[in-house]
Design an enzyme around this catalytic site. Structure first.
Site, short mmCIF file in Angstrom:
data_model
loop_
_atom_site.label_atom_id
_atom_site.label_comp_id
_atom_site.label_asym_id
_atom_site.label_seq_id
_atom_site.Cartn_x
_atom_site.Cartn_y
_atom_site.Cartn_z
CD GLU A 184 -8.85 0.81 7.90
OE1 GLU A 184 -8.62 -0.09 8.94
OE2 GLU A 184 -8.34 1.74 8.08
CG ASN A 198 -8.67 -1.69 12.48
OD1 ASN A 198 -7.91 -2.02 11.91
ND2 ASN A 198 -9.18 -0.40 11.64
CG ASP A 255 -0.28 -0.70 2.52
OD1 ASP A 255 1.06 -0.60 2.73
OD2 ASP A 255 -1.00 -1.21 3.30
C1 F6R Z 1 1.47 -1.42 6.02
C2 F6R Z 1 0.11 -1.98 6.29
C3 F6R Z 1 -0.64 -2.07 7.78
C4 F6R Z 1 0.12 -2.33 8.39
C5 F6R Z 1 -0.66 -2.36 9.98
C6 F6R Z 1 0.16 -2.49 11.26
O1 F6R Z 1 1.97 -1.58 4.75
O2 F6R Z 1 -0.38 -2.71 5.28
O3 F6R Z 1 -1.67 -2.89 7.42
O4 F6R Z 1 0.81 -3.41 8.57
O5 F6R Z 1 -1.42 -1.00 10.00
O6 F6R Z 1 0.98 -1.40 11.36
P1 F6R Z 1 2.11 -1.04 12.50
O7 F6R Z 1 3.19 -2.25 11.97
O8 F6R Z 1 2.69 0.21 12.54
O9 F6R Z 1 1.51 -1.61 13.90
#
Ligand code: F6R
Length: 242
Positions: A142, A135, A67
């Site tokens: 999401e 979440n 992403d």
């Molecule tokens: C990042 C991504 C997100 C993160 C998730 C956890 O490329 O796709 O799904 O893996 O938001 O984020 P952290 O590792 O910062 O807790």
């Protein structure tokens, strides 16, 4: 689904290093699906150290990131382009043209999503690395996202914007949209490795592993994939039944 519970973040990252390295060493032309955020930072550091020590090559490895934020330039230090260059790409002999990250600063998002989706279909990932949102999101898919979703622009939830504000100077600077691979794209990978550490992930971890398989927890769909490794630390695993 194989679940590993390690003592801490460093050991969790070492376990992930083993799995990624196995793919890279056995197939020097492999395609890796990569994630950003805090979770894989230690793993990328270990990969770089290991690369410098053991000199196996990333020259023909391809990467496809999950992403990118919408509306920030790749030179912005909060962009995932910047993150990947800083933490990984600039330290390896990987060819820039073999690395793929969505362009979040384009004028035509439909064209960009179509382009990125085609790349994702052309190069199924040998290994897809994932973090886990508080979440239950994977990529920026999401809660409520269809399991058939493909690459598209999404609105980030308030929870995700709040969680990611720590990377920005002010919460107002956090983009409220991103381009993300869809859940269907993620499930195309041959092997999926999801990492999660810290108490703030414990509820999502429990929903992913012990809750019903439902769009309410996007990561729960991973239970239908034949080859998934979940690597947790004790804090992230502390609500699990066994
Ligand atoms: C990042 C991504 C997100 C993160 C998730 C956890 O490329 O796709 O799904 O893996 O938001 O984020 P952290 O590792 O910062 O807790």
């Amino acid at each position: 689904m194989k679940i590993y519970i390690e003592e801490n973040k460093d050991l969790l990252s070492l376990k992930a290093l083993e799995l990624v390295k196995e793919v890279v060493v056995n197939n020097p032309q492999a395609t890796l699906g990569l994630a950003t955020g805090s979770t894989p930072v230690k793993l990328y550091q270990l990969l770089v150290e290991d690369y410098k020590k053991n000199k196996y090559s990333y020259h023909s490895i391809k990467t496809i990131n999950l992403d990118e934020y919408v509306g920030i330039d790749s030179s912005n230090h909060c962009s995932y382009h910047y993150y990947m260059n800083t933490h990984l790409f600039s330290h390896l002999d990987i060819q820039k043209e073999n690395t793929n990250i969505p362009n979040g600063n384009t004028v035509d998002f439909l064209v960009e999503c179509e382009r990125y989706n085609t790349i994702s279909n052309l190069y199924p990932r040998d290994l897809q690395l994932l973090g886990l949102g508080n979440n239950g999101h994977i990529g920026f898919n999401e809660p409520g996202t269809s399991f058939d979703s493909v690459t598209r622009v999404v609105d980030l939830t308030e929870a995700t914007i709040n969680a990611n504000a720590r990377f920005f100077n002010a919460i107002e600077e956090v983009p409220n949209k991103a381009i993300t691979l869809g859940i269907k794209n993620i499930l195309n990978a041959k092997t999926i490795v999801l990492l999660a550490y810290g108490k703030q992930k414990a509820k999502a971890v429990k929903a992913m592993i012990e809750g019903e398989i439902s769009t309410g927890c996007p990561a729960s769909i991973l239970r239908t994939h034949p080859n998934v490794f979940i690597i947790l630390d004790r804090d992230a695993a502390h609500l699990l039944n066994s």
